[in-house]
Scaffold this motif. Sequence first.
Motif, PDB file in Angstrom:
ATOM      1  N   THR A 232       4.687  50.991 -61.193  1.00  0.00           N
ATOM      2  CA  THR A 232       5.576  52.089 -60.820  1.00  0.00           C
ATOM      3  C   THR A 232       5.235  52.569 -59.417  1.00  0.00           C
ATOM      4  OG1 THR A 232       5.667  52.812 -63.131  1.00  0.00           O
ATOM      5  CG2 THR A 232       6.400  54.386 -61.472  1.00  0.00           C
ATOM      6  N   ASP A 233       6.257  52.892 -58.640  1.00  0.00           N
ATOM      7  CA  ASP A 233       6.044  53.486 -57.320  1.00  0.00           C
ATOM      8  C   ASP A 233       5.498  54.905 -57.461  1.00  0.00           C
ATOM      9  OD1 ASP A 233       7.163  51.182 -56.365  1.00  0.00           O
ATOM     10  OD2 ASP A 233       9.025  52.115 -55.668  1.00  0.00           O
ATOM     11  N   THR A 234       4.719  55.350 -56.487  1.00  0.00           N
ATOM     12  CA  THR A 234       4.274  56.740 -56.430  1.00  0.00           C
ATOM     13  C   THR A 234       4.822  57.370 -55.150  1.00  0.00           C
ATOM     14  OG1 THR A 234       2.235  56.746 -55.089  1.00  0.00           O
ATOM     15  CG2 THR A 234       2.100  55.836 -57.331  1.00  0.00           C
ATOM     16  N   PRO A 235       4.868  58.703 -55.066  1.00  0.00           N
ATOM     17  CA  PRO A 235       5.373  59.369 -53.867  1.00  0.00           C
ATOM     18  C   PRO A 235       4.341  59.511 -52.762  1.00  0.00           C
ATOM     19  CG  PRO A 235       4.901  60.987 -55.565  1.00  0.00           C
ATOM     20  CD  PRO A 235       4.672  59.642 -56.194  1.00  0.00           C
ATOM     21  N   ILE A 236       3.113  59.072 -52.976  1.00  0.00           N
ATOM     22  CA  ILE A 236       2.110  59.139 -51.910  1.00  0.00           C
ATOM     23  C   ILE A 236       2.451  58.087 -50.860  1.00  0.00           C
ATOM     24  CG2 ILE A 236      -0.328  58.815 -51.363  1.00  0.00           C
ATOM     25  CD1 ILE A 236      -1.006  59.991 -54.076  1.00  0.00           C
ATOM     26  N   ALA A 258      -3.258  61.176 -59.226  1.00  0.00           N
ATOM     27  CA  ALA A 258      -3.489  60.220 -58.143  1.00  0.00           C
ATOM     28  C   ALA A 258      -3.739  60.995 -56.859  1.00  0.00           C
ATOM     29  CB  ALA A 258      -2.284  59.302 -57.971  1.00  0.00           C
ATOM     30  N   VAL A 259      -4.729  60.561 -56.077  1.00  0.00           N
ATOM     31  CA  VAL A 259      -4.975  61.161 -54.766  1.00  0.00           C
ATOM     32  C   VAL A 259      -5.125  60.052 -53.741  1.00  0.00           C
ATOM     33  CG1 VAL A 259      -6.087  63.222 -55.722  1.00  0.00           C
ATOM     34  CG2 VAL A 259      -7.493  61.264 -55.050  1.00  0.00           C
ATOM     35  N   GLY A 260      -4.910  60.408 -52.487  1.00  0.00           N
ATOM     36  CA  GLY A 260      -5.031  59.428 -51.415  1.00  0.00           C
ATOM     37  C   GLY A 260      -4.606  60.016 -50.094  1.00  0.00           C
ATOM     38  N   GLY A 261      -3.760  59.262 -49.393  1.00  0.00           N
ATOM     39  CA  GLY A 261      -3.312  59.679 -48.076  1.00  0.00           C
ATOM     40  C   GLY A 261      -3.626  58.614 -47.044  1.00  0.00           C
ATOM     41  N   ILE A 265      -9.136  59.843 -39.665  1.00  0.00           N
ATOM     42  CA  ILE A 265      -9.349  61.273 -39.469  1.00  0.00           C
ATOM     43  C   ILE A 265      -8.251  61.899 -38.624  1.00  0.00           C
ATOM     44  CG2 ILE A 265     -10.924  62.986 -38.482  1.00  0.00           C
ATOM     45  CD1 ILE A 265     -13.233  61.150 -39.184  1.00  0.00           C
ATOM     46  N   GLU A 266      -7.756  61.161 -37.646  1.00  0.00           N
ATOM     47  CA  GLU A 266      -6.765  61.740 -36.732  1.00  0.00           C
ATOM     48  C   GLU A 266      -5.360  61.770 -37.319  1.00  0.00           C
ATOM     49  OE1 GLU A 266      -6.793  57.296 -35.979  1.00  0.00           O
ATOM     50  OE2 GLU A 266      -8.264  58.870 -36.453  1.00  0.00           O
ATOM     51  N   GLN A 267      -5.161  61.198 -38.490  1.00  0.00           N
ATOM     52  CA  GLN A 267      -3.839  61.153 -39.113  1.00  0.00           C
ATOM     53  C   GLN A 267      -3.733  62.206 -40.222  1.00  0.00           C
ATOM     54  OE1 GLN A 267      -1.287  59.172 -38.067  1.00  0.00           O
ATOM     55  NE2 GLN A 267      -2.668  58.491 -36.430  1.00  0.00           N
ATOM     56  N   ARG A 268      -2.600  62.896 -40.267  1.00  0.00           N
ATOM     57  CA  ARG A 268      -2.369  63.873 -41.311  1.00  0.00           C
ATOM     58  C   ARG A 268      -1.998  63.188 -42.628  1.00  0.00           C
ATOM     59  NH1 ARG A 268       1.820  66.644 -41.058  1.00  0.00           N
ATOM     60  NH2 ARG A 268       1.053  68.485 -42.166  1.00  0.00           N
ATOM     61  N   SER A 269      -2.271  63.858 -43.728  1.00  0.00           N
ATOM     62  CA  SER A 269      -1.918  63.367 -45.061  1.00  0.00           C
ATOM     63  C   SER A 269      -1.265  64.496 -45.841  1.00  0.00           C
ATOM     64  CB  SER A 269      -3.161  62.847 -45.792  1.00  0.00           C
ATOM     65  OG  SER A 269      -3.756  61.768 -45.106  1.00  0.00           O
ATOM     66  N   PRO A 270      -0.007  64.817 -45.535  1.00  0.00           N
ATOM     67  CA  PRO A 270       0.635  65.968 -46.183  1.00  0.00           C
ATOM     68  C   PRO A 270       0.987  65.760 -47.646  1.00  0.00           C
ATOM     69  CG  PRO A 270       2.182  64.813 -44.772  1.00  0.00           C
ATOM     70  CD  PRO A 270       0.857  64.173 -44.536  1.00  0.00           C
ATOM     71  N   VAL A 271       1.035  64.510 -48.089  1.00  0.00           N
ATOM     72  CA  VAL A 271       1.330  64.228 -49.499  1.00  0.00           C
ATOM     73  C   VAL A 271       0.148  63.439 -50.058  1.00  0.00           C
ATOM     74  CG1 VAL A 271       2.978  63.260 -51.137  1.00  0.00           C
ATOM     75  CG2 VAL A 271       3.784  64.160 -48.950  1.00  0.00           C
ATOM     76  N   ALA A 272      -0.914  64.150 -50.390  1.00  0.00           N
ATOM     77  CA  ALA A 272      -2.159  63.497 -50.792  1.00  0.00           C
ATOM     78  C   ALA A 272      -2.399  63.523 -52.287  1.00  0.00           C
ATOM     79  CB  ALA A 272      -3.341  64.139 -50.071  1.00  0.00           C
ATOM     80  N   GLY A 273      -1.433  64.045 -53.077  1.00  0.00           N
ATOM     81  CA  GLY A 273      -1.634  64.118 -54.517  1.00  0.00           C
ATOM     82  C   GLY A 273      -0.353  63.942 -55.295  1.00  0.00           C
ATOM     83  N   ALA A 274      -0.465  63.345 -56.486  1.00  0.00           N
ATOM     84  CA  ALA A 274       0.680  63.163 -57.382  1.00  0.00           C
ATOM     85  C   ALA A 274       0.188  63.233 -58.816  1.00  0.00           C
ATOM     86  CB  ALA A 274       1.385  61.833 -57.112  1.00  0.00           C
ATOM     87  N   VAL A 285       5.233  64.439 -56.943  1.00  0.00           N
ATOM     88  CA  VAL A 285       4.361  65.007 -55.927  1.00  0.00           C
ATOM     89  C   VAL A 285       3.764  66.324 -56.430  1.00  0.00           C
ATOM     90  CG1 VAL A 285       4.260  65.962 -53.586  1.00  0.00           C
ATOM     91  CG2 VAL A 285       5.673  63.955 -54.059  1.00  0.00           C
ATOM     92  N   SER A 286       2.494  66.543 -56.177  1.00  0.00           N
ATOM     93  CA  SER A 286       1.887  67.830 -56.488  1.00  0.00           C
ATOM     94  C   SER A 286       2.604  68.925 -55.707  1.00  0.00           C
ATOM     95  CB  SER A 286       0.404  67.826 -56.108  1.00  0.00           C
ATOM     96  OG  SER A 286      -0.313  66.850 -56.837  1.00  0.00           O
ATOM     97  N   ALA A 287       2.893  70.053 -56.376  1.00  0.00           N
ATOM     98  CA  ALA A 287       3.595  71.143 -55.708  1.00  0.00           C
ATOM     99  C   ALA A 287       2.802  71.662 -54.514  1.00  0.00           C
ATOM    100  CB  ALA A 287       3.857  72.276 -56.704  1.00  0.00           C
ATOM    101  N   THR A 288       1.491  71.794 -54.687  1.00  0.00           N
ATOM    102  CA  THR A 288       0.584  72.123 -53.585  1.00  0.00           C
ATOM    103  C   THR A 288      -0.494  71.058 -53.579  1.00  0.00           C
ATOM    104  OG1 THR A 288       0.980  74.488 -53.961  1.00  0.00           O
ATOM    105  CG2 THR A 288      -0.884  73.898 -52.563  1.00  0.00           C
ATOM    106  N   PRO A 289      -0.310  69.976 -52.815  1.00  0.00           N
ATOM    107  CA  PRO A 289      -1.266  68.871 -52.848  1.00  0.00           C
ATOM    108  C   PRO A 289      -2.550  69.209 -52.105  1.00  0.00           C
ATOM    109  CG  PRO A 289       0.428  68.440 -51.226  1.00  0.00           C
ATOM    110  CD  PRO A 289       0.825  69.709 -51.921  1.00  0.00           C
TER     111      PRO A 289
END
Length: 359
Positions: A232-236, A258-261, A265-274, A285-289
């Motif tokens: 299954t695909d994830t939104p991360i 699920a966590v990741g991103g 270090i220089e790259q943002r990970s705004p969707v790091a949890g599902a 997607v986690s409401a507040t990841p």
Amino acid sequence: MRLRIALGAPSAAAAAVLAAVVLAAPLPAHAVQRPELGWDVKPTGVTARLRGLSPVSRGVVWASGSGGTVLRTVDGGRSWQNVSPPGTTALEFRDIEAFDARRAVALSIGAGPDSRVYRTDDGGRTWTETFRNDEPQAFYDCMAFFDRRHGLAMSDPVDGRFRILATADGGRSWQVLPSGGMPQALPGEAGFAASGQCLVTAGGRDAWLATGGAERSRVFHSGDRGRTWTVTDTPIPAGDPARGVFALAFRDPHRGIAVGGDYRIEQRSPVAGAVTRDGGASWAVSATPPPAYRSGVTWLPHQPSAAVAVGPSGSDVTYSDGRKWETFDEGSFDTVSCARDRSCWAAGEQGRIAELTTR
């Protein structure tokens, strides 16, 4: 229930009823007290980066990492024994699974023969190499056990499919499972050997593996100990070799995080949890990841909806099954895990190992 109390001093019976009602009434949301979490760092005497972690109890913890390092404590982290297998300083032990103070299985990662499995039955005094990869395309990332006998290890795709290694005798011997039940991998898809949590289990037969690097991040699920899989695909976000799902944790065969991103270090990970509530058949997607890339995650055994995630820039906690996260520490860790006696530990760079504290 309707209460009628006469004016003046209440009777003893009325006072008792009133007290019971007050105690039974739910506290308002703002009055709920959350424990204050922190990390109690335990000096290990090593500088290896420790990405493998397996706490057996508050007293017994195993960890593994770079330079062929394997550590063990039997006194709650007051002292650590370096029980590294001899002749392995060129290996990276990215995962370790311990059964008790004497028995443990360690996985080294890498291309070709660098992917190996070692087992000890005497607390690390001696080790036996029980598997050495002879497939040039294979690169083993993670390992997980259902019980003391049955376990799996996963490799990046070989001939277009993730490769699964299985043991039925506690890691003393291994066999490569047939690939016919494994869906086709996407171009560039792989697992991340960042925390020993790209392959996890729950119960006696369910296993999940996490991926990234391709155009989409995905989670594979097996309900028969690795024989057949669905995906299954994830939104991360993925779409880059540095992005995807880095770690999974399942409370039971249904509830997972699920966590990741992006590990740069220089790259943002705004969707790091599902999160999933159907065993990984769908992810939201986690409401507040978590606010940044996270490489490790574990459920807290003493709180049914709580979990902790860690990464190089901090640690976060959720009390809502992974829907909302808040940061409680800014120190660097790569992996996190809890023992059955409710003690929880984290490990990472420069030999850092810490026990989770609450107050």
